[in-house]
Motif scaffolding. Structure first.
Motif, PDB file in Angstrom:
ATOM      1  N   TYR A  51      -6.221   2.547  -5.078  1.00 54.34           N
ATOM      2  CA  TYR A  51      -6.559   2.399  -6.380  1.00 54.34           C
ATOM      3  C   TYR A  51      -6.984   3.716  -6.994  1.00 54.34           C
ATOM      4  O   TYR A  51      -6.365   3.845  -8.290  1.00 54.34           O
ATOM      5  N   HIS A 105      -9.285  -3.862  -9.245  1.00 54.83           N
ATOM      6  CA  HIS A 105      -9.599  -3.403  -7.564  1.00 54.83           C
ATOM      7  C   HIS A 105     -10.859  -4.508  -7.044  1.00 54.83           C
ATOM      8  O   HIS A 105     -11.728  -4.816  -7.405  1.00 54.83           O
ATOM      9  N   ARG A 114       0.875  -0.714  -0.427  1.00 54.28           N
ATOM     10  CA  ARG A 114      -0.702   0.349  -0.215  1.00 54.28           C
ATOM     11  C   ARG A 114       0.265   0.961   0.200  1.00 54.28           C
ATOM     12  O   ARG A 114       0.121   1.900  -0.621  1.00 54.28           O
ATOM     13  N   HIS A 168      -6.037  -4.255  -3.906  1.00 55.96           N
ATOM     14  CA  HIS A 168      -6.969  -4.567  -2.414  1.00 55.96           C
ATOM     15  C   HIS A 168      -8.114  -3.678  -2.262  1.00 55.96           C
ATOM     16  O   HIS A 168      -7.757  -2.973  -2.853  1.00 55.96           O
ATOM     17  N   GLY A 169      -8.934  -4.476  -2.514  1.00 58.14           N
ATOM     18  CA  GLY A 169     -10.536  -4.202  -2.182  1.00 58.14           C
ATOM     19  C   GLY A 169     -10.483  -2.680  -1.603  1.00 58.14           C
ATOM     20  O   GLY A 169     -10.795  -2.388  -1.530  1.00 58.14           O
ATOM     21  N   GLU A 170      -9.657  -3.029   0.114  1.00 56.59           N
ATOM     22  CA  GLU A 170     -10.166  -2.379   0.723  1.00 56.59           C
ATOM     23  C   GLU A 170      -9.084  -0.552   0.985  1.00 56.59           C
ATOM     24  O   GLU A 170      -9.545  -0.351   2.124  1.00 56.59           O
ATOM     25  N   ILE A 171      -7.859  -1.001  -0.423  1.00 57.14           N
ATOM     26  CA  ILE A 171      -7.682   0.573  -0.305  1.00 57.14           C
ATOM     27  C   ILE A 171      -8.394   1.134  -1.893  1.00 57.14           C
ATOM     28  O   ILE A 171      -7.715   1.432  -2.382  1.00 57.14           O
ATOM     29  N   TYR A 172      -9.199   1.764  -1.385  1.00 58.51           N
ATOM     30  CA  TYR A 172     -10.239   2.020  -2.465  1.00 58.51           C
ATOM     31  C   TYR A 172      -9.415   3.823  -3.456  1.00 58.51           C
ATOM     32  O   TYR A 172      -9.186   3.946  -3.893  1.00 58.51           O
ATOM     33  N   GLU A 173      -8.768   4.051  -1.778  1.00 58.82           N
ATOM     34  CA  GLU A 173      -8.269   5.300  -2.226  1.00 58.82           C
ATOM     35  C   GLU A 173      -6.847   5.362  -3.076  1.00 58.82           C
ATOM     36  O   GLU A 173      -6.665   6.313  -3.747  1.00 58.82           O
TER      37      GLU A 173
END
Ligand SMILES: Cc1cc2nc3c(=O)[nH]c(=O)nc-3n(C[C@H](O)[C@H](O)[C@H](O)COP(=O)(O)O)c2cc1C
Ligand code: SF4
Ligand code: FES
Lengths: 436, 774, 157
Positions: free
Chosen positions: A137, A170, A99, A130-135
């Protein structure tokens, strides 16, 4: 050489800059030079792979597989499309390095992926985020736009006549998609269920085409290696363990965070860098390579250096470099219960031993934690674990068993105490919360 | 070829084979659940784990490729430990309800547990419970028993072509389910019952009716479409309780269509005709066989003497056996009439020279690489041929279609020519023309006739291009092409195209014994009338064998009127059919599974079978009834003791020499386009024959939905109609009122109105039609 | 069913994959649909499946496999708290207890006014910054402390 400074940093060196993620910062400090050289000189793929082999770069995603060797598996003269895929599905508990690479140095990853694409003859690359790190992405997509605008991606890259593009895919909440073939299924728009290997992705990967999958940190290390030479990278670390590596330290330390230091650095130094064990407590145990790595007791850990070979000789693994530190307040039954729940929850459900076995393991551990354990439960855990490990399609099965076996091996008395006294040895009753 | 060793046995095996294949070849059993030879490899159940020398972990035999010198142990300590471990995992959440489970006695899990499981499970946590799913009238579920082998899901993805079931959720919570309940409607859906290795998916009509070991199993042949699927009839106490596939790789592989599987229910229908019936003064009464047959013989003799034999007509169903059809024609010819036919659904019943057939072996369909399907609603007509075509397409075949509807064939279609039926001759000629323009030689006569074609559509060109490439090509004429008023012309054109591109020309036989019926001469003689002509102007007497012209004829209403006008109608029938009110005598005959006999399928394969149960009530095998009738009529040559003896006379040993699809030389004349709306009237899958019409579960399924008037948006707009409203559909002075439905895949000016009891008041299946709002 | 803006986003996702691989966009299409509509109803899933030419059940499989899709309505603010071991060691259990007490709901529940839904999450790949939570799937709040949690919740309207 000072540690975790630009001296030893391969991937996170932009952190000291005002705009660490910008194309300007990256190019002003030698970014994309490796790519420019390769394209200008039309460097043969074999030469690039040779440098990567010299560097002794080992995969940073968990298995530590030599990257140069992996790249050499890709078929040279395949008539159709080939792909390069980056694995930023960082979901292994304790791991949070990729990340930061995407956040703070996206262009080095982009450059690494372009070079990999060039070397392996790919038409396109995907970064699975990873799905939980949209920002992240979104910010990586923005970085791609920046690169595209600068002529670094798309048609006729830097006037070389070579076309190549990169895209982000994503995730949306499934640890198993970190497993490379589950990740490919997921990009194909399916459930993330691992494929049986063989065939390996190098012959049957994304959309059935030859594909190479590497971890984010692995790919981000490539431009450095090609700029400074494989030998320089190797010399940063130790033989067979080239380079620096990001260690993500979490848990009971005063300064959790990422530390990018040479492989082979003593664990004690790393612990010191992270501010030492939480003030007022002593070190009890460490999981040295992400939650799937077997736990090691403090005394073993304090004698180790942080590299693939040393950790493996001690019966655990360096894995993704995620170091979870536990101090004397931790109930090992409770800690294992949480990890077992994770594997039970994240099993993809396709193969029998993992689908059925992870739930069984969790339920027994949960019972023990709740003070409902039976004397035979501990051996039963080990027996069930043996029936899972090695019998599954992917390594999640083993990953689920590793913690169970090692927690019982090193801390069996705590489990026995729980069963016998129906409460926790560490001082709290079973339902009390641990940590803090 | 690599040589490997399994349990000490040397096996030479193809290089691309797996350890499972090798074991199979050597007769070594490796336990398995997810593996199925017709499905892709999942390697997920892990039951087939074996020990392989030098491999650090046990490997799944189903997915492990063989390598030269490989040494495999299927029963070593390590292999057994792995297998027992998997077995224990499979059982921890599986209910131990074998005593009430329909799968009991034929359960792969049960059998494997006995052979490969450990004694007692140590699992003491609560077991998983899974909510039931409603999959419609055919398949019952007990989803708690599911072991997640994913065979049913892969079946949908890979064989039926329609993914009706999926595995939703993750991990332990994964559940097999349809997207919406009761949505399973595919014509092959029942095959998941055998695929399911446990009792999670079972037959709904069969549910709880018997334990598997109480059933006796008889091999038989499905009496529906022209494929002749091999089946097993399962019987208890003289009742057929279920039908399952009998594997035959050359015909049905291991599958059967739903109608093959569930039509047996009709055997126990309350509509069965169980005693001879005579109508006197408009009242039906039961009669004994002697009386009934003497009455029939007397009336037929009377009519023959008074009006000449040509006043008598005979119509037989092509679902009857070779023996029955043979004796039927023998009785009629003995009476002196040549008015004999089995082709009720055809508009054009001129005599033909050859016995029309597939033109190749059924299994060859999978190997075709170019196909043109002409006038075939293939999924309804031939569910398993459609499946084979799907496999061919999967392996790269180009499937091309000429039809009036662009239905979803559940596979890729290369090009479609979608025209209303009246324009099919023109459409086919366009393809021929396109080929001619591309340099193909269509022969002098045809070549000249094609000058009449002025425009060639892109679709026709695409089909021509496709047919002129590839190497294994076929043109297949479906039921609609055979029923078509210009069937001979379609045949002639198809023949020319086939010859020009080196393709095989084949007929998709609509009924189980279409080929057999032709072989035994159930066709009009030189002076005789074909079915259409017999029904167009009433004859004085009709003898019906299993046929129900008022539903099955090309012009159903015309047929009803003809029967009504006749002096005497005798029907040999297994059912009391409503439309047989026109009859004067009903003679109850044995239905499928109640009699011995044989069928010749579309590839010309003679398949014999024995009766599995006794006929209901007073019903008798039709061949015996015809034998007695022949004798009562003093026709001679009817002294048969067995069905086999009849067969000996019915078919010469070398009958296959008569299979011949050559068209009579005939230049197409109906090349002009005809204006106006036309009906597209197919036989729905569960209207094909009397048996399926009386099978309750099939009749409750989606494919048996009542008919509607289907039209495209453009036509709806033109006629100011709205979907859901009602319309009057008329042909001449006959009409029915139907709900309006929309289907934009229909050809311009096409109104799809199926042939169904509710539309039997209408006329020709492919004739002009008019539609008005009510 | 979906707004032009959402469809445009899906169309953009489609450009990433080979034209015959439309199904590859199903995860993002479901995410985009959920972001617009709040959750994924069967109708929405069917719509997305049709849009991408894939069987509805295959889209449903995807929607039920990945944790972040909501197959039932959730509160306006869905808070997913990571409780995995590293976060737990760093105090996630206390944060969980505090959030539950303050909102009066447990994990997997929604407040009566439909304002909050609380969920237990697995590792979010940011352990060093834990305890942490995800707000409506897309915004991460890290370094949560007993002090900061109250304000964080209050700021979510
Ligand atoms: C259950 C499971 C989860 C995994 N998760 C990750 C992950 O989050 N990130 C990653 O890079 N590799 C992960 N891996 C390893 C990948 O399968 C693969 O080995 C790796 O991405 C290869 O890259 P590398 O050679 O550069 O390390 C995981 C493996 C398993 C079995
Ligand atoms: S081991 Fe677990 S996660 Fe891996 S394929 Fe099997 S069920 Fe899925
Ligand atoms: S049969 Fe091989 S894993 Fe299921």
């Amino acid at each position: 050489m000072s540690l975790n400074t630009p001296d030893t940093q391969i991937c996170l060196w932009t952190l000291g800059f005002d705009h660490p993620a910008s194309l300007a910062t990256y190019t002003a400090n030698g970014g994309y030079e490796a790519l420019r050289n390769i394209l200008a000189e039309k460097t043969p793929a074999e030469d690039i792979i040779a440098q990567v082999k010299i560097s002794a770069l080992r995969g940073r995603g968990g298995a530590g597989f030599p990257t140069g060797l992996k790249w050499s598996f890709m078929p040279r003269s395949f008539p159709g499309d080939k792909y390069i895929v980056c694995n930023t599905d960082e979901g292994e508990p304790g791991t949070f390095k990729d990340r930061d690479i995407v956040r703070f140095n996206p262009h080095q990853l982009i450059e690494g992926m372009i070079i990999a694409g060039y070397t392996l003859g790919a038409v396109a690359g995907y970064n699975y985020i990873h799905g939980e790190i949209y920002e992240e992405y979104q910010s990586w997509e923005a970085a791609l736009e920046e690169a595209r605008a600068a002529g670094l991606l798309g048609r006729n890259i830097l006037g070389s006549g070579w076309d190549f593009d990169l895209h982000a895919h994503h995730g949306y909440g499934a640890y198993i998609c970190g497993e490379e073939t589950a990740l490919l299924e997921s990009i194909e728009g399916k459930k993330g269920q691992p494929r049986f290997k063989p065939p390996f992705p190098a012959s049957y990967g994304l959309y059935g085409k030859p594909t190479t999958i590497n971890n984010t940190e692995t790919l981000a290390s490539i431009p450095w290696i090609l700029r400074h030479g494989g030998q320089a990278f190797l010399e940063l670390g130790k033989p067979n363990n080239g380079g620096s590596k990001i260690f993500s330290i979490s848990g009971h330390v005063n300064k959790p965070g990422n530390y990018e230091i040479p492989l082979g650095t003593p664990f004690a130094d790393l612990l010191a860098m992270a501010g030492g064990v939480r003030t007022g407590h002593t070190l009890k145990a460490v999981i040295p390579g992400g939650s799937s790595a077997p736990v090691l007791p403090a005394e073993v850990m304090m004698s180790l250096t942080m590299d693939f070979d040393a950790i493996s000789r001690a019966g655990s693994m360096l894995g993704s470099g995620a170091v979870i530190v536990m101090d004397d307040s931790v109930c090992m039954v409770k800690a294992l219960e949480r990890l077992s729940y994770f594997y039970f929850e994240e099993s993809c459900g396709q193969c029998t031993p993992c689908r059925e076995g992870t739930g069984w393991l969790y339920r027994i551990i949960h019972r023990i934690e709740q003070g409902q354990g039976r004397p035979e439960d501990i051996d039963e855990l080990l027996r069930i674990g043996k029936n899972i490990g090695g019998n599954t399609i992917c390594a999640l099965g083993e990953a689920a068993v590793g913690p169970v076996a090692s927690f019982v091996k090193h801390f069996r008395s705590e489990f026995e105490y729980h069963i016998e006294h129906k409460r926790c040895q560490v001082g709290m009753s079973p339902s009390d919360k641990v940590g803090g | 070829m690599p040589v490997i060793e399994i349990d000490g046995k040397q096996i030479e095996i193809a290089a691309e084979a797996t350890v499972m294949d090798a074991a199979h070849q050597a007769g070594i059993t490796i336990p398995h659940f997810c593996y199925h030879k017709k499905l892709s490899i999942a390697a997920s159940c892990r039951m087939c784990l074996v020990e392989v020398e030098k491999a650090p972990k046990p490997l799944p035999a189903c997915a492990t490729p063989v390598t030269e010198g490989m040494k495999v142990q299927t029963r070593s300590v390590k292999a057994i430990a792995a297998q027992q471990g998997v077995m224990e995992f499979l059982l921890i959440n599986h209910p131990l309800d074998c005593p009430i489970c329909d799968q009991g006695g034929e359960c792969q899990l049960q059998d494997t547990a006995v052979g490969y499981g450990a004694s007692a499970s140590r699992y003491s946590e609560p077991k998983r419970v899974v909510k039931e799913k409603d999959l419609g009238p055919l398949i019952a579920t007990d989803m708690t028993r599911c072991i997640h082998c994913s065979r049913c899901v892969r079946f949908g993805q890979e064989i039926s072509g329609l993914m009706e079931l999926g595995m939703a959720g993750r991990g332990e919570h994964t559940e097999v389910m349809p997207f919406l309940e009761a949505q399973v409607s595919h014509e092959l859906s029942g095959n998941v019952i055998e695929l399911c290795p446990v009792g999670a998916l079972t037959s709904k009509p069969f549910r709880y009716s018997a334990r598997s070991w109480e059933l006796s199993r008889r091999k038989s042949v499905s009496p529906h479409d022209g494929l002749g699927s091999n089946i097993q009839v399962h019987v208890k106490n003289n009742r057929v309780l279920r039908v399952v596939p009998q594997e035959n790789e050359a015909i049905n592989e291991c599958w059967i269509a739903d109608r093959d599987r569930y039509s047996y229910e009709a055997l126990n229908s309350p509509d069965r005709l169980t005693s001879p019936m005579l109508k006197q003064n408009g009242q039906w009464r039961e009669a004994n066989w002697q009386e009934a047959l003497e009455h029939v013989a007397a009336r037929l003799n009377q009519i023959r003497q008074a009006q000449g034999p040509a006043a008598i007509a005979g119509l037989a169903s092509p679902h009857q056996t070779v023996e029955e059809l043979y004796l039927f024609t023998k009785v009629l010819r003995g009476l002196g009439t040549e008015n004999i036919d089995h082709r009720l659904a055809r508009a054009d019943t001129a005599a033909s020279d050859g016995v029309r057939w597939l033109g190749m072996a059924v299994a060859e369909i999978n190997t075709l690489d170019r196909v043109l399907l002409i006038g075939s609603t293939i999924r309804q007509e031939q569910p398993l041929i459609a499946q084979r075509l799907r496999q061919a397409v999967k392996h790269g075949a180009e499937l091309n279609v000429l039809h009036a509807a662009g239905d979803d064939l559940l596979c890729r279609v290369n090009a479609r020519l979608i025209n209303k039926p009246g324009d099919w001759v023109n459409a086919l000629a366009q393809i021929a023309k396109a080929m001619q323009e591309a340099g193909a030689d269509l022969g002098a006569d045809m070549g000249a006739a094609l000058a009449a074609i002025v425009s060639v559509s892109d679709h026709a060109r695409a089909i021509a291009t496709s047919l002129m490439s590839g190497s294994r090509r076929a043109l297949l004429l479906g039921a609609l092409a055979q029923q078509h008023p210009a069937a001979e012309q379609l045949h002639g054109l198809a023949q020319s195209i086939a010859t020009a591109c080196g393709a095989t020309l084949g007929f998709l036989s609509p009924a189980a014994n279409s080929v057999g019926a032709q072989l035994v001469g159930s066709l009009p003689g030189p002076e005789g009338l074909g079915a259409a002509a017999m029904l167009a102007t009433p004859c004085s007497a009709y003898v019906l064998l299993g046929a129900e012209p008022a539903l099955e004829a090309y012009d159903a209403a015309g047929a009803a009127a003809a029967l009504h006008a006749a002096d005497f109608v005798v029907a040999l029938s297994a059912f009391k059919m409503a439309t047989l009110e026109h009859a004067d005598v009903l003679l109850p005959i044995a239905a499928f599974a109640e009699t011995a006999g044989s069928f010749v399928n579309m590839e010309g394969r003679l398949q014999r079978f024995q009766g599995a149960v006794k006929p209901q009530g007073e019903a008798r095998p039709a061949w015996k009834v015809l034998r007695v009738l022949g004798n009562l009529l003093s026709l001679g040559g009817f002294d048969y003791d067995t069905a086999e003896a009849v067969l000996g006379d019915a078919l010469p040993a070398d009958f296959s020499a008569r299979l011949n699809n050559a068209a009579p030389p005939l230049a197409p004349s109906r090349l002009n386009l005809v204006p106006g709306l036309e009906r597209l009237g197919e036989t729905p899958p569960y209207q094909l024959d009397a048996l399926v019409r009386h099978a309750p579960a099939l009749q409750a399924s989606t494919d048996a939905a009542p008919p509607a008037a289907w039209m495209g948006s453009e036509l709806l707009t033109r006629l100011c109609l709205a979907e859901g409203g009602l319309v009057r559909v008329s042909q001449g002075d006959r009409d029915v009122v139907l709900p309006v439905r929309r289907d934009d895949r229909l050809a311009t000016d096409t109104v799809r109105v199926a042939a169904h009891p509710l539309t039997a008041k209408l006329g020709p299946r492919l004739g002009p039609v008019s539609v008005e709002k009510v | 069913m979906l707004s032009a803006a959402s469809l445009a986003q899906i169309d953009h996702e489609l450009t990433k994959y080979p034209p015959e691989q439309k199904q590859s966009a199903v995860m993002s299409a479901l995410r985009i649909a959920q972001t617009e509509l709040g959750w994924l109803s069967r109708d929405t899933i069917e719509f997305v499946a049709h849009y991408l030419d894939m069987p509805a059940i295959a889209a449903y499989e995807v929607a039920t496999f990945y944790n972040m899709y909501d197959l039932a309505p959730v509160g306006r603010n869905k808070i997913t708290l990571c409780t995995n071991l590293p976060c737990q060691l760093q105090g996630a259990d206390q944060i969980a207890a505090q959030m539950q007490a303050r909102l009066g709901i447990g994990f997997g529940e929604t407040t009566a006014d439909g304002r909050y839904t609380l969920k237990e999450g697995e590792c979010m790949g940011a352990c060093g910054h834990g305890p942490l939570c995800l707000h409506n799937n897309h915004k991460m709040h890290d370094h949560l402390t007993p002090e900061s949690v109250g304000k964080l919740l209050d700021d979510m309207k």
